[in-house]
Write a protein that holds these residues in place. Structure first.
Motif, PDB file in Angstrom:
ATOM      1  N   VAL A  33      74.673 -32.445  34.263  1.00 56.74           N
ATOM      2  CA  VAL A  33      74.364 -31.435  33.253  1.00 56.74           C
ATOM      3  C   VAL A  33      72.902 -31.541  32.824  1.00 56.74           C
ATOM      4  N   SER A  34      72.371 -32.744  32.718  1.00 57.04           N
ATOM      5  CA  SER A  34      70.949 -32.919  32.397  1.00 57.04           C
ATOM      6  C   SER A  34      70.072 -32.306  33.485  1.00 57.04           C
ATOM      7  N   ALA A  35      70.446 -32.518  34.736  1.00 56.77           N
ATOM      8  CA  ALA A  35      69.684 -31.927  35.843  1.00 56.77           C
ATOM      9  C   ALA A  35      69.779 -30.401  35.820  1.00 56.77           C
ATOM     10  N   SER A  36      70.927 -29.869  35.401  1.00 58.23           N
ATOM     11  CA  SER A  36      71.030 -28.407  35.315  1.00 58.23           C
ATOM     12  C   SER A  36      70.140 -27.865  34.202  1.00 58.23           C
ATOM     13  N   PHE A  37      70.039 -28.583  33.087  1.00 62.17           N
ATOM     14  CA  PHE A  37      69.095 -28.192  32.037  1.00 62.17           C
ATOM     15  C   PHE A  37      67.666 -28.212  32.579  1.00 62.17           C
ATOM     16  N   LYS A  38      67.344 -29.241  33.336  1.00 57.54           N
ATOM     17  CA  LYS A  38      66.008 -29.366  33.912  1.00 57.54           C
ATOM     18  C   LYS A  38      65.750 -28.210  34.888  1.00 57.54           C
ATOM     19  N   ALA A  39      66.743 -27.849  35.689  1.00 57.34           N
ATOM     20  CA  ALA A  39      66.584 -26.746  36.640  1.00 57.34           C
ATOM     21  C   ALA A  39      66.359 -25.421  35.922  1.00 57.34           C
ATOM     22  N   MET A  40      67.088 -25.204  34.859  1.00 58.88           N
ATOM     23  CA  MET A  40      66.982 -23.928  34.155  1.00 58.88           C
ATOM     24  C   MET A  40      65.742 -23.850  33.277  1.00 58.88           C
ATOM     25  N   SER A  41      65.233 -24.969  32.798  1.00 61.01           N
ATOM     26  CA  SER A  41      64.065 -24.919  31.921  1.00 61.01           C
ATOM     27  C   SER A  41      62.753 -24.967  32.692  1.00 61.01           C
ATOM     28  N   GLY A  42      62.806 -25.289  33.983  1.00 59.97           N
ATOM     29  CA  GLY A  42      61.591 -25.327  34.786  1.00 59.97           C
ATOM     30  C   GLY A  42      61.041 -23.935  35.034  1.00 59.97           C
ATOM     31  N   GLN A  43      59.798 -23.879  35.396  1.00 59.86           N
ATOM     32  CA  GLN A  43      59.142 -22.593  35.614  1.00 59.86           C
ATOM     33  C   GLN A  43      59.056 -22.223  37.093  1.00 59.86           C
ATOM     34  N   SER A  44      58.999 -23.200  37.962  1.00 57.15           N
ATOM     35  CA  SER A  44      58.789 -22.904  39.376  1.00 57.15           C
ATOM     36  C   SER A  44      60.110 -22.802  40.134  1.00 57.15           C
ATOM     37  N   LYS A  45      60.028 -22.136  41.267  1.00 59.15           N
ATOM     38  CA  LYS A  45      61.204 -22.039  42.138  1.00 59.15           C
ATOM     39  C   LYS A  45      61.508 -23.389  42.776  1.00 59.15           C
ATOM     40  N   TRP A  46      60.462 -24.162  43.007  1.00 60.36           N
ATOM     41  CA  TRP A  46      60.635 -25.497  43.592  1.00 60.36           C
ATOM     42  C   TRP A  46      61.445 -26.397  42.672  1.00 60.36           C
ATOM     43  N   SER A  47      61.139 -26.366  41.361  1.00 63.74           N
ATOM     44  CA  SER A  47      61.894 -27.207  40.424  1.00 63.74           C
ATOM     45  C   SER A  47      63.347 -26.741  40.336  1.00 63.74           C
ATOM     46  N   LEU A  48      63.572 -25.439  40.427  1.00 60.50           N
ATOM     47  CA  LEU A  48      64.949 -24.927  40.438  1.00 60.50           C
ATOM     48  C   LEU A  48      65.707 -25.455  41.645  1.00 60.50           C
ATOM     49  N   LEU A  49      65.063 -25.452  42.797  1.00 60.16           N
ATOM     50  CA  LEU A  49      65.697 -25.927  44.023  1.00 60.16           C
ATOM     51  C   LEU A  49      65.999 -27.420  43.953  1.00 60.16           C
ATOM     52  N   VAL A  50      65.006 -28.205  43.553  1.00 63.18           N
ATOM     53  CA  VAL A  50      65.170 -29.660  43.532  1.00 63.18           C
ATOM     54  C   VAL A  50      66.207 -30.086  42.495  1.00 63.18           C
ATOM     55  N   TRP A  51      66.112 -29.558  41.275  1.00 62.93           N
ATOM     56  CA  TRP A  51      67.036 -29.979  40.224  1.00 62.93           C
ATOM     57  C   TRP A  51      68.445 -29.442  40.444  1.00 62.93           C
ATOM     58  N   SER A  52      68.579 -28.327  41.137  1.00 60.97           N
ATOM     59  CA  SER A  52      69.919 -27.854  41.518  1.00 60.97           C
ATOM     60  C   SER A  52      70.558 -28.811  42.510  1.00 60.97           C
ATOM     61  N   ALA A  53      69.757 -29.316  43.445  1.00 60.55           N
ATOM     62  CA  ALA A  53      70.269 -30.295  44.410  1.00 60.55           C
ATOM     63  C   ALA A  53      70.661 -31.591  43.707  1.00 60.55           C
ATOM     64  N   VAL A  54      69.847 -32.027  42.751  1.00 61.62           N
ATOM     65  CA  VAL A  54      70.183 -33.246  41.992  1.00 61.62           C
ATOM     66  C   VAL A  54      71.474 -33.037  41.207  1.00 61.62           C
ATOM     67  N   ALA A  55      71.611 -31.876  40.562  1.00 60.54           N
ATOM     68  CA  ALA A  55      72.831 -31.582  39.796  1.00 60.54           C
ATOM     69  C   ALA A  55      74.055 -31.567  40.712  1.00 60.54           C
ATOM     70  N   ALA A  56      73.914 -30.996  41.892  1.00 57.84           N
ATOM     71  CA  ALA A  56      75.033 -30.954  42.835  1.00 57.84           C
ATOM     72  C   ALA A  56      75.389 -32.359  43.324  1.00 57.84           C
ATOM     73  N   PHE A  57      74.387 -33.175  43.597  1.00 49.82           N
ATOM     74  CA  PHE A  57      74.624 -34.537  44.055  1.00 49.82           C
ATOM     75  C   PHE A  57      75.321 -35.369  42.979  1.00 49.82           C
TER      76      PHE A  57
END
Length: 169
Positions: free
Chosen positions: A93-117
């Motif tokens: 859930v923390s990683a999903s917050f990080k993915a949604m609060s980031g500005q770049s598409k790269w951060s969305l991709l990386v933090w979504s992968a972390v949240a899924a893992f």
């Protein structure tokens, strides 16, 4: 699905490194309590990131209140599977917050992968109950109207990465 490999593997690592003494299990539970507190703190920071310090609730009060609930310490003392699933779910859930609060598409991709893992870790720690962080994208869709497009992409990415990681097992 066999839902114990992560948890029993983590505990067996402690016994492998430290031996089979009576205090190893207590140390294992203390380490997990500290890891859960760190994950709670990360989530706390992500939730209150954009609030001024004076308006934020005190994190220490929340932790002390959480620790006064009798079942919390009982769960850690008795080595229940909730300990593992709570750590991984908090991290997801923390990683999903990080993915949604980031500005770049790269951060969305990386933090979504972390949240899924981390969601996969939660599932492997206790079973199907660990899958609830996958719904965090839908929660973003409902409650954050400003970032609805990003929430759709995040929902897709977390499911995609989760299935990819699950498929590699």
């Amino acid at each position: 699905f066999c839902h114990l490999p992560i948890w029993l593997g983590w505990q067996s690592f402690f016994f492998l490194v430290l031996g089979d003494s009576w205090w190893v299990d207590n140390l294992f539970q203390m380490v997990n309590l500290v890891l859960t507190l760190v994950a709670m703190y990360w989530l706390w920071i992500e939730i209150w990131r954009f609030q001024p310090l004076k308006t934020r609730p005190n994190f220490h009060v929340v932790i002390w209140l959480w620790l006064t609930v009798p079942i919390v310490l009982w769960t850690y003392k008795n080595n229940l599977l909730e300990v593992g699933v709570s750590y991984f779910a908090l991290m997801a859930v923390s990683a999903s917050f990080k993915a949604m609060s980031g500005q770049s598409k790269w951060s969305l991709l990386v933090w979504s992968a972390v949240a899924a893992f981390m969601t996969l870790g939660a599932m492997e720690a206790k079973g199907v109950v660990g899958l609830f962080p996958l719904a965090s994208g839908l929660v973003w869709l409902i409650f954050d109207k400003e970032r609805r497009g990003r929430a759709w992409v995040f929902s897709f990415l977390i499911l995609f990465f989760f299935l990819l990681f699950l498929g590699t097992l």
